[in-house]
Design a protein around this motif. Structure first.
Motif, PDB file in Angstrom:
ATOM      1  N   ILE A  81       0.862  -1.188   0.000  1.00  0.00           N
ATOM      2  CA  ILE A  81       0.000   0.000   0.000  1.00  0.00           C
ATOM      3  C   ILE A  81       0.897   1.236   0.000  1.00  0.00           C
ATOM      4  CG2 ILE A  81      -1.727   1.317   1.292  1.00  0.00           C
ATOM      5  CD1 ILE A  81      -2.792  -1.284   2.396  1.00  0.00           C
ATOM      6  N   PRO A  82       0.669   2.191  -0.891  1.00  0.00           N
ATOM      7  CA  PRO A  82       1.541   3.373  -0.955  1.00  0.00           C
ATOM      8  C   PRO A  82       1.549   4.178   0.338  1.00  0.00           C
ATOM      9  CG  PRO A  82       0.216   3.191  -2.946  1.00  0.00           C
ATOM     10  CD  PRO A  82      -0.322   2.172  -1.973  1.00  0.00           C
ATOM     11  N   LEU A  83       2.716   4.753   0.635  1.00  0.00           N
ATOM     12  CA  LEU A  83       2.876   5.618   1.795  1.00  0.00           C
ATOM     13  C   LEU A  83       4.061   6.533   1.566  1.00  0.00           C
ATOM     14  CD1 LEU A  83       4.768   4.047   4.760  1.00  0.00           C
ATOM     15  CD2 LEU A  83       4.578   2.825   2.603  1.00  0.00           C
ATOM     16  N   ILE A  84       4.238   7.489   2.456  1.00  0.00           N
ATOM     17  CA  ILE A  84       5.365   8.413   2.393  1.00  0.00           C
ATOM     18  C   ILE A  84       6.200   8.240   3.649  1.00  0.00           C
ATOM     19  CG2 ILE A  84       6.069  10.835   2.233  1.00  0.00           C
ATOM     20  CD1 ILE A  84       3.265  11.375   1.034  1.00  0.00           C
ATOM     21  N   LYS A  85       7.493   8.007   3.464  1.00  0.00           N
ATOM     22  CA  LYS A  85       8.417   7.915   4.594  1.00  0.00           C
ATOM     23  C   LYS A  85       9.296   9.155   4.638  1.00  0.00           C
ATOM     24  CE  LYS A  85       9.011   2.984   5.530  1.00  0.00           C
ATOM     25  NZ  LYS A  85      10.012   1.899   5.674  1.00  0.00           N
ATOM     26  N   VAL A  86       9.621   9.574   5.842  1.00  0.00           N
ATOM     27  CA  VAL A  86      10.510  10.715   6.045  1.00  0.00           C
ATOM     28  C   VAL A  86      11.779  10.231   6.733  1.00  0.00           C
ATOM     29  CG1 VAL A  86      10.752  13.019   7.032  1.00  0.00           C
ATOM     30  CG2 VAL A  86       8.498  12.222   6.293  1.00  0.00           C
ATOM     31  N   VAL A  87      12.922  10.586   6.157  1.00  0.00           N
ATOM     32  CA  VAL A  87      14.218  10.239   6.744  1.00  0.00           C
ATOM     33  C   VAL A  87      15.022  11.517   6.953  1.00  0.00           C
ATOM     34  CG1 VAL A  87      14.243   7.960   5.671  1.00  0.00           C
ATOM     35  CG2 VAL A  87      15.293   9.895   4.477  1.00  0.00           C
ATOM     36  N   ASP A  88      16.056  11.439   7.788  1.00  0.00           N
ATOM     37  CA  ASP A  88      16.933  12.595   7.971  1.00  0.00           C
ATOM     38  C   ASP A  88      18.084  12.521   6.967  1.00  0.00           C
ATOM     39  OD1 ASP A  88      18.802  10.769   8.934  1.00  0.00           O
ATOM     40  OD2 ASP A  88      18.575  11.372  11.032  1.00  0.00           O
ATOM     41  N   LYS A  89      19.017  13.441   7.078  1.00  0.00           N
ATOM     42  CA  LYS A  89      20.112  13.525   6.103  1.00  0.00           C
ATOM     43  C   LYS A  89      21.000  12.289   6.109  1.00  0.00           C
ATOM     44  CE  LYS A  89      22.929  16.242   9.343  1.00  0.00           C
ATOM     45  NZ  LYS A  89      23.848  15.161   9.717  1.00  0.00           N
ATOM     46  N   ASP A  90      20.947  11.507   7.216  1.00  0.00           N
ATOM     47  CA  ASP A  90      21.727  10.275   7.307  1.00  0.00           C
ATOM     48  C   ASP A  90      20.901   9.044   6.939  1.00  0.00           C
ATOM     49  OD1 ASP A  90      24.033  11.644   8.257  1.00  0.00           O
ATOM     50  OD2 ASP A  90      23.079  11.774  10.232  1.00  0.00           O
ATOM     51  N   ASN A  91      19.713   9.278   6.373  1.00  0.00           N
ATOM     52  CA  ASN A  91      18.803   8.215   5.945  1.00  0.00           C
ATOM     53  C   ASN A  91      18.219   7.429   7.113  1.00  0.00           C
ATOM     54  OD1 ASN A  91      17.514   7.190   3.609  1.00  0.00           O
ATOM     55  ND2 ASN A  91      18.704   5.299   3.771  1.00  0.00           N
ATOM     56  N   THR A  92      18.184   8.051   8.280  1.00  0.00           N
ATOM     57  CA  THR A  92      17.565   7.445   9.453  1.00  0.00           C
ATOM     58  C   THR A  92      16.077   7.786   9.465  1.00  0.00           C
ATOM     59  OG1 THR A  92      19.621   7.673  10.713  1.00  0.00           O
ATOM     60  CG2 THR A  92      17.596   7.330  11.979  1.00  0.00           C
ATOM     61  N   PRO A  93      15.196   6.795   9.635  1.00  0.00           N
ATOM     62  CA  PRO A  93      13.756   7.080   9.636  1.00  0.00           C
ATOM     63  C   PRO A  93      13.359   8.068  10.725  1.00  0.00           C
ATOM     64  CG  PRO A  93      14.159   4.715   9.441  1.00  0.00           C
ATOM     65  CD  PRO A  93      15.479   5.343   9.760  1.00  0.00           C
ATOM     66  N   LEU A  94      12.545   9.055  10.341  1.00  0.00           N
ATOM     67  CA  LEU A  94      12.031  10.044  11.292  1.00  0.00           C
ATOM     68  C   LEU A  94      10.553   9.821  11.575  1.00  0.00           C
ATOM     69  CD1 LEU A  94      13.615  13.433  10.143  1.00  0.00           C
ATOM     70  CD2 LEU A  94      14.206  12.071  12.148  1.00  0.00           C
ATOM     71  N   THR A  95       9.754   9.736  10.528  1.00  0.00           N
ATOM     72  CA  THR A  95       8.321   9.551  10.674  1.00  0.00           C
ATOM     73  C   THR A  95       7.775   9.052   9.342  1.00  0.00           C
ATOM     74  OG1 THR A  95       6.255  10.619  11.387  1.00  0.00           O
ATOM     75  CG2 THR A  95       7.759  11.960  10.056  1.00  0.00           C
ATOM     76  N   ASN A  96       6.465   8.935   9.250  1.00  0.00           N
ATOM     77  CA  ASN A  96       5.847   8.505   8.000  1.00  0.00           C
ATOM     78  C   ASN A  96       4.390   8.938   7.982  1.00  0.00           C
ATOM     79  OD1 ASN A  96       4.109   6.196   9.093  1.00  0.00           O
ATOM     80  ND2 ASN A  96       6.158   5.587   9.792  1.00  0.00           N
ATOM     81  N   SER A  97       3.757   8.797   6.842  1.00  0.00           N
ATOM     82  CA  SER A  97       2.396   9.303   6.677  1.00  0.00           C
ATOM     83  C   SER A  97       1.337   8.403   7.304  1.00  0.00           C
ATOM     84  CB  SER A  97       2.073   9.489   5.189  1.00  0.00           C
ATOM     85  OG  SER A  97       2.222   8.253   4.497  1.00  0.00           O
ATOM     86  N   ILE A  98       1.750   7.292   7.886  1.00  0.00           N
ATOM     87  CA  ILE A  98       0.811   6.440   8.607  1.00  0.00           C
ATOM     88  C   ILE A  98       0.725   6.854  10.065  1.00  0.00           C
ATOM     89  CG2 ILE A  98       0.182   4.047   9.179  1.00  0.00           C
ATOM     90  CD1 ILE A  98       0.324   4.773   6.143  1.00  0.00           C
ATOM     91  N   LEU A  99       1.848   7.228  10.652  1.00  0.00           N
ATOM     92  CA  LEU A  99       1.900   7.490  12.085  1.00  0.00           C
ATOM     93  C   LEU A  99       2.010   8.963  12.453  1.00  0.00           C
ATOM     94  CD1 LEU A  99       4.325   4.622  13.192  1.00  0.00           C
ATOM     95  CD2 LEU A  99       1.829   4.560  13.015  1.00  0.00           C
ATOM     96  N   TYR A 313      14.076  15.031   5.274  1.00  0.00           N
ATOM     97  CA  TYR A 313      13.713  16.259   6.003  1.00  0.00           C
ATOM     98  C   TYR A 313      14.941  17.033   6.446  1.00  0.00           C
ATOM     99  CZ  TYR A 313      11.918  19.491   9.449  1.00  0.00           C
ATOM    100  OH  TYR A 313      11.636  20.646  10.144  1.00  0.00           O
ATOM    101  N   ARG A 314      14.982  18.268   5.979  1.00  0.00           N
ATOM    102  CA  ARG A 314      15.956  19.247   6.475  1.00  0.00           C
ATOM    103  C   ARG A 314      15.198  20.521   6.755  1.00  0.00           C
ATOM    104  NH1 ARG A 314      18.572  16.804   2.098  1.00  0.00           N
ATOM    105  NH2 ARG A 314      20.545  15.751   2.601  1.00  0.00           N
TER     106      ARG A 314
END
Length: 315
Positions: A81-99, A313-314
């Motif tokens: 199922i499509p979603l959007i993930k947000v990572v920081d500049k080091d590619n570490t997960p920050l949040t997403n459009s589900i949570l 995200y920056r």
């Protein structure tokens, strides 16, 4: 079994009630609100009522049971199922459009330096700057990018996007109430065995406190799936069936695994009933888990590729 929703075609809503009770003992702790505490009120018949869990909190809980924190992905039956993930500049997960609290309207998705999603939305929705909002077109775009938001509801509160007029309400809503409640008052003390008379403002010293919990013979979780709204998206039979199945999955999964609401509010489901339409049999969680992967792939032509959009995200 093959899940079918033909029996729902003439219904505007699918309404369900789940009877709940404490998994141990009789007391439970409800949600609380700033400057209010527990939401006590009088029912239409004069019964003392209590809001155990609000619609806002339930929306979050119904989505939390869909997410695998260890894998940072959908639980297995919902993958794809499509979603959007947000990572920081080091590619570490920050949040997403589900949570995230604002889902697709998250500032981490739309307010950072990475304008991937914002630019796409501006391009796709450019013709809605004036005139009536085309909700079917908006639904197609959301289905493609972040399908779950069609159930959760959306408010794109940005003037760059049709002047902040893009919104639709939740297609699935829920809350938990308790009837004929009585207060179970207790208390305790935070003990400081080193310095009982220490400065309590700094965390030292003994601190006595009062505590109110509640008992009730009738705790009920209510669920409302807006079938009319799902049909009004105009996305076709496969998408409509997927959205209904996803909504039912959330409910069944929550009732099996999500009822530990707080430390002092651990509940169990003792029965689930459909109140509208009458005599409709809800698919089991096991049947939904088996059939959802095929239902997801039946909607592949409506999804973005890749199905996960990543935003860095920056500030």
């Amino acid at each position: 079994m093959t899940i079918t929703f033909a029996a729902l075609e003439k219904s505007q809503r699918l309404l369900m009630e789940a009877k709940l009770s404490p998994i141990q003992g009789t007391r439970f702790q409800p949600t609380g609100f700033p400057d209010l505490g527990a939401a006590l009120y009088e029912g239409p018949d004069g019964s003392p009522m209590l809001l155990v869990e609000s619609a806002q909190s339930m929306a979050n809980r119904l989505e939390a049971v869909c997410w695998d924190e260890n894998q940072d992905d959908w639980v297995a039956p919902l993958k794809g199922i499509p979603l959007i993930k947000v990572v920081d500049k080091d590619n570490t997960p920050l949040t997403n459009s589900i949570l995230d609290s604002h889902r697709l309207n998250s500032p981490y998705i739309l307010e950072g330096k990475d304008k991937t999603v914002l630019d796409m939305l501006k391009k796709e929705l450019a013709d809605m700057e004036e005139g009536r909002v085309d909700l079917k077109k908006l639904a197609r775009i959301v289905m493609k990018l972040d399908t779950n938001t069609l159930l959760h509801g959306l408010f794109l509160a940005k003037k760059e996007l049709a002047g902040g007029r893009l919104r639709f309400p939740r297609a699935i809503s829920s809350f938990i109430e308790a009837k004929n409640v009585k207060t179970a008052s207790s208390g305790g003390v935070k003990n400081d065995s080193v310095n009982p008379k220490g400065d309590t403002a700094k965390g030292f010293g003994n601190v006595p406190f009062a505590r109110d919990e509640f008992v009730s013979p009738e705790i009920t979780a209510y669920f409302n799936i807006d079938l009319a709204q799902i049909r009004a998206f105009g996305l076709g039979k496969e998408a409509k069936n997927l959205l209904i199945a996803l909504a039912l999955f959330k409910i069944q999964k929550f009732l099996q695994t999500g009822l530990r609401l707080r430390t002092a509010c651990d509940l169990t489901c003792t029965g689930l009933t459909v109140t509208l339409p009458e005599n409709y049999g809800i698919p089991s969680l096991e049947d939904l888990e088996k059939e959802l992967p095929a239902m997801i792939e039946a909607c592949a032509s409506l999804f973005s590729e890749p199905r996960m959009t990543t935003v860095t995200y920056r500030k």
